[in-house]
Design a protein around this motif. Structure first.
Motif, PDB file in Angstrom:
ATOM      1  N   LEU A 135      23.277  -5.786   3.244  1.00 51.08           N
ATOM      2  CA  LEU A 135      22.260  -6.593   3.912  1.00 51.08           C
ATOM      3  C   LEU A 135      22.656  -6.995   5.337  1.00 51.08           C
ATOM      4  CD1 LEU A 135      21.119  -8.849   0.941  1.00 51.08           C
ATOM      5  CD2 LEU A 135      20.027  -6.803   1.860  1.00 51.08           C
ATOM      6  N   LYS A 136      23.922  -6.827   5.712  1.00 49.41           N
ATOM      7  CA  LYS A 136      24.416  -7.140   7.068  1.00 49.41           C
ATOM      8  C   LYS A 136      24.184  -8.596   7.438  1.00 49.41           C
ATOM      9  CE  LYS A 136      24.872  -2.600   7.475  1.00 49.41           C
ATOM     10  NZ  LYS A 136      26.131  -1.937   7.187  1.00 49.41           N
ATOM     11  N   ALA A 137      22.912  -8.983   7.603  1.00 53.62           N
ATOM     12  CA  ALA A 137      22.505 -10.355   7.928  1.00 53.62           C
ATOM     13  C   ALA A 137      21.034 -10.495   7.584  1.00 53.62           C
ATOM     14  CB  ALA A 137      22.743 -10.659   9.404  1.00 53.62           C
ATOM     15  N   VAL A 138      20.613 -11.727   7.273  1.00 57.21           N
ATOM     16  CA  VAL A 138      19.189 -11.957   7.015  1.00 57.21           C
ATOM     17  C   VAL A 138      18.506 -12.644   8.198  1.00 57.21           C
ATOM     18  CG1 VAL A 138      19.452 -12.002   4.519  1.00 57.21           C
ATOM     19  CG2 VAL A 138      19.642 -14.137   5.796  1.00 57.21           C
ATOM     20  N   THR A 139      19.271 -13.313   9.043  1.00 57.47           N
ATOM     21  CA  THR A 139      18.694 -13.909  10.248  1.00 57.47           C
ATOM     22  C   THR A 139      18.360 -12.790  11.229  1.00 57.47           C
ATOM     23  OG1 THR A 139      20.048 -15.889   9.943  1.00 57.47           O
ATOM     24  CG2 THR A 139      19.070 -15.547  12.130  1.00 57.47           C
ATOM     25  N   PRO A 140      17.088 -12.639  11.619  1.00 55.22           N
ATOM     26  CA  PRO A 140      16.686 -11.494  12.447  1.00 55.22           C
ATOM     27  C   PRO A 140      17.514 -11.320  13.715  1.00 55.22           C
ATOM     28  CG  PRO A 140      14.751 -12.600  11.617  1.00 55.22           C
ATOM     29  CD  PRO A 140      15.920 -13.461  11.222  1.00 55.22           C
ATOM     30  N   ASP A 141      17.789 -12.405  14.431  1.00 58.49           N
ATOM     31  CA  ASP A 141      18.538 -12.283  15.687  1.00 58.49           C
ATOM     32  C   ASP A 141      19.979 -11.845  15.443  1.00 58.49           C
ATOM     33  OD1 ASP A 141      16.292 -13.049  17.043  1.00 58.49           O
ATOM     34  OD2 ASP A 141      16.941 -15.109  17.420  1.00 58.49           O
ATOM     35  N   VAL A 142      20.574 -12.332  14.378  1.00 58.57           N
ATOM     36  CA  VAL A 142      21.955 -11.944  14.055  1.00 58.57           C
ATOM     37  C   VAL A 142      21.997 -10.468  13.672  1.00 58.57           C
ATOM     38  CG1 VAL A 142      23.916 -12.334  12.513  1.00 58.57           C
ATOM     39  CG2 VAL A 142      22.575 -14.275  13.337  1.00 58.57           C
ATOM     40  N   TYR A 143      21.048 -10.050  12.843  1.00 53.74           N
ATOM     41  CA  TYR A 143      20.994  -8.649  12.414  1.00 53.74           C
ATOM     42  C   TYR A 143      20.809  -7.724  13.613  1.00 53.74           C
ATOM     43  CZ  TYR A 143      19.730  -4.602   9.522  1.00 53.74           C
ATOM     44  OH  TYR A 143      19.698  -3.366   8.918  1.00 53.74           O
ATOM     45  N   ARG A 144      19.891  -8.088  14.499  1.00 48.34           N
ATOM     46  CA  ARG A 144      19.631  -7.244  15.662  1.00 48.34           C
ATOM     47  C   ARG A 144      20.834  -7.198  16.602  1.00 48.34           C
ATOM     48  NH1 ARG A 144      15.301  -4.845  17.754  1.00 48.34           N
ATOM     49  NH2 ARG A 144      13.880  -5.873  16.303  1.00 48.34           N
ATOM     50  N   ALA A 145      21.508  -8.332  16.770  1.00 44.11           N
ATOM     51  CA  ALA A 145      22.686  -8.364  17.638  1.00 44.11           C
ATOM     52  C   ALA A 145      23.793  -7.460  17.111  1.00 44.11           C
ATOM     53  CB  ALA A 145      23.200  -9.799  17.774  1.00 44.11           C
ATOM     54  N   TYR A 146      23.888  -7.353  15.789  1.00 40.69           N
ATOM     55  CA  TYR A 146      24.957  -6.560  15.183  1.00 40.69           C
ATOM     56  C   TYR A 146      24.597  -5.087  15.037  1.00 40.69           C
ATOM     57  CZ  TYR A 146      28.635  -5.172  11.946  1.00 40.69           C
ATOM     58  OH  TYR A 146      29.703  -4.535  11.358  1.00 40.69           O
ATOM     59  N   THR A 147      23.310  -4.789  14.780  1.00 37.53           N
ATOM     60  CA  THR A 147      22.907  -3.406  14.468  1.00 37.53           C
ATOM     61  C   THR A 147      22.005  -2.757  15.511  1.00 37.53           C
ATOM     62  OG1 THR A 147      20.873  -3.999  13.295  1.00 37.53           O
ATOM     63  CG2 THR A 147      22.925  -4.045  12.023  1.00 37.53           C
ATOM     64  N   GLU A 148      21.445  -3.561  16.427  1.00 38.78           N
ATOM     65  CA  GLU A 148      20.466  -3.121  17.420  1.00 38.78           C
ATOM     66  C   GLU A 148      19.121  -2.754  16.804  1.00 38.78           C
ATOM     67  OE1 GLU A 148      21.879  -0.235  20.218  1.00 38.78           O
ATOM     68  OE2 GLU A 148      23.847  -1.190  20.435  1.00 38.78           O
ATOM     69  N   HIS A 149      18.866  -3.219  15.587  1.00 36.94           N
ATOM     70  CA  HIS A 149      17.608  -2.917  14.913  1.00 36.94           C
ATOM     71  C   HIS A 149      17.078  -4.147  14.182  1.00 36.94           C
ATOM     72  CE1 HIS A 149      17.515   1.497  15.485  1.00 36.94           C
ATOM     73  NE2 HIS A 149      18.826   1.362  15.510  1.00 36.94           N
ATOM     74  N   SER A 150      15.825  -4.059  13.733  1.00 37.11           N
ATOM     75  CA  SER A 150      15.208  -5.109  12.939  1.00 37.11           C
ATOM     76  C   SER A 150      15.616  -4.976  11.467  1.00 37.11           C
ATOM     77  CB  SER A 150      13.676  -5.010  13.051  1.00 37.11           C
ATOM     78  OG  SER A 150      13.044  -5.783  12.061  1.00 37.11           O
ATOM     79  N   ASN A 151      15.640  -6.111  10.767  1.00 38.57           N
ATOM     80  CA  ASN A 151      15.963  -6.066   9.339  1.00 38.57           C
ATOM     81  C   ASN A 151      14.725  -6.206   8.454  1.00 38.57           C
ATOM     82  OD1 ASN A 151      15.389  -8.750   9.738  1.00 38.57           O
ATOM     83  ND2 ASN A 151      17.236  -9.540   8.738  1.00 38.57           N
ATOM     84  N   ARG A 152      13.547  -6.088   9.026  1.00 37.67           N
ATOM     85  CA  ARG A 152      12.317  -6.274   8.248  1.00 37.67           C
ATOM     86  C   ARG A 152      12.225  -5.290   7.092  1.00 37.67           C
ATOM     87  NH1 ARG A 152       6.853  -6.521  11.568  1.00 37.67           N
ATOM     88  NH2 ARG A 152       8.000  -8.315  12.375  1.00 37.67           N
ATOM     89  N   ASN A 153      12.464  -4.013   7.380  1.00 33.29           N
ATOM     90  CA  ASN A 153      12.394  -3.010   6.312  1.00 33.29           C
ATOM     91  C   ASN A 153      13.469  -3.233   5.264  1.00 33.29           C
ATOM     92  OD1 ASN A 153      10.256  -1.759   7.529  1.00 33.29           O
ATOM     93  ND2 ASN A 153      11.415  -0.026   8.332  1.00 33.29           N
ATOM     94  N   VAL A 154      14.641  -3.641   5.708  1.00 32.17           N
ATOM     95  CA  VAL A 154      15.766  -3.829   4.792  1.00 32.17           C
ATOM     96  C   VAL A 154      15.436  -4.881   3.743  1.00 32.17           C
ATOM     97  CG1 VAL A 154      18.190  -4.485   4.591  1.00 32.17           C
ATOM     98  CG2 VAL A 154      17.424  -3.171   6.571  1.00 32.17           C
ATOM     99  N   LEU A 155      14.982  -6.040   4.191  1.00 30.56           N
ATOM    100  CA  LEU A 155      14.683  -7.119   3.256  1.00 30.56           C
ATOM    101  C   LEU A 155      13.535  -6.732   2.328  1.00 30.56           C
ATOM    102  CD1 LEU A 155      15.039 -10.212   5.626  1.00 30.56           C
ATOM    103  CD2 LEU A 155      16.784  -9.037   4.271  1.00 30.56           C
TER     104      LEU A 155
END
Length: 259
Positions: A135-155
């Motif tokens: 899951l990397k991160a659930v906070t959108p900004d944290v996830y994007r900062a770490y992966t350069e992508h959105s986590n919407r699909n992941v969740l």
């Protein structure tokens, strides 16, 4: 007969448990702390037991130049007993031949198949028994900062896999100063909203990536991370290399290279 190309570039095997590990090339995220910055083959191989302590400023491993055809992969696996197969590497879910491989393995070996995935894209899971989603991160900004992508699909996909009735586990990496206690607890809380009995494993970050400022997580930090996650979940574990140098005797079982 058309030859089916795969993105499998490396195959490892644990004889004691008859388990094969298929490593796939290619990813749809750009995780800053990806372990592929240090090593692209199985970390449990004897020659890779020093991975955690390698200087992160060393050059990245070269990309693989050869990939197995499905028939070649099957030939390799037929040389050993197979009970389980784990799909991993960079991101196995985006291998166009994922469905072909899993069906062939089920037909040939009747084995238990687990997919390690970042969850951005779900392949055909018909022949997959278990999904381990990072899951990397659930906070959108944290996830994007770490992966350069959105986590919407992941969740959304995490929920979808659970609703399909597949066996599901969650993972994340504890990174001091990046994905820390607060974010770890948020991940646990998200998983618990779906089912507090879903197992959750927290991996300790080790330095990977020449430009990353983060240090290794300490044993005390990992204990604390498990503690905050257990506020929400029943089954929480963590992994961390505490030995300064691993040896074969330190492993639960030997892992060898098949390809």
């Amino acid at each position: 007969m058309v030859a089916i190309k795969t993105k499998v570039y490396h195959v490892a095997y644990a004889p004691a448990i008859s388990k094969a590990y298929l490593f796939h090339w290619g990813c749809n995220l750009k995780c800053q702390g990806c372990l592929c910055n240090k090593e692209i083959n199985c970390m449990a191989l004897e020659e890779n037991l020093d991975v955690v302590l390698r200087d992160p400023k060393l050059p990245k491993p070269k990309s693989p130049e050869q990939f197995l055809l499905l028939d070649e992969l099957a030939t390799i696996l037929k040389k050993v007993p197979i009970k389980e197969v784990l799909f991993e590497g960079q991101e196995a879910s985006i291998d166009p031949s994922y469905s072909d491989i899993t069906k062939a393995l089920k037909d040939e070996f009747g084995c238990y198949i687990t997919l390690n995935t970042n969850g951005v894209k779900l392949p055909d899971l018909t022949n997959t028994d278990e999904i381990v989603m990072s899951l990397k991160a659930v906070t959108p900004d944290v996830y994007r900062a770490y992966t350069e992508h959105s986590n919407r699909n992941v969740l959304g996909n995490f929920c979808k896999v659970y609703q399909q009735g597949k066996k599901l586990r969650a993972e994340s990496v504890f990174i001091p100063g990046m994905i820390d206690l607060d974010e770890t607890e948020k991940i646990a809380a998200f998983v618990a909203m779906i089912d507090p009995n879903i197992p959750y494993r927290i991996d300790a970050y080790f330095e990977s990536g020449a430009e990353n400022p983060w240090r290794r997580a300490t044993p005390d930090e990992m204990i604390e991370a498990v503690t905050v996650a257990k506020k929400h979940l029943v089954n929480v574990t963590c992994t961390q290399q505490t030995e300064s140098k691993l040896e074969k005797k330190d492993l639960m079982y030997e892992v060898i290279r098949l390809y």
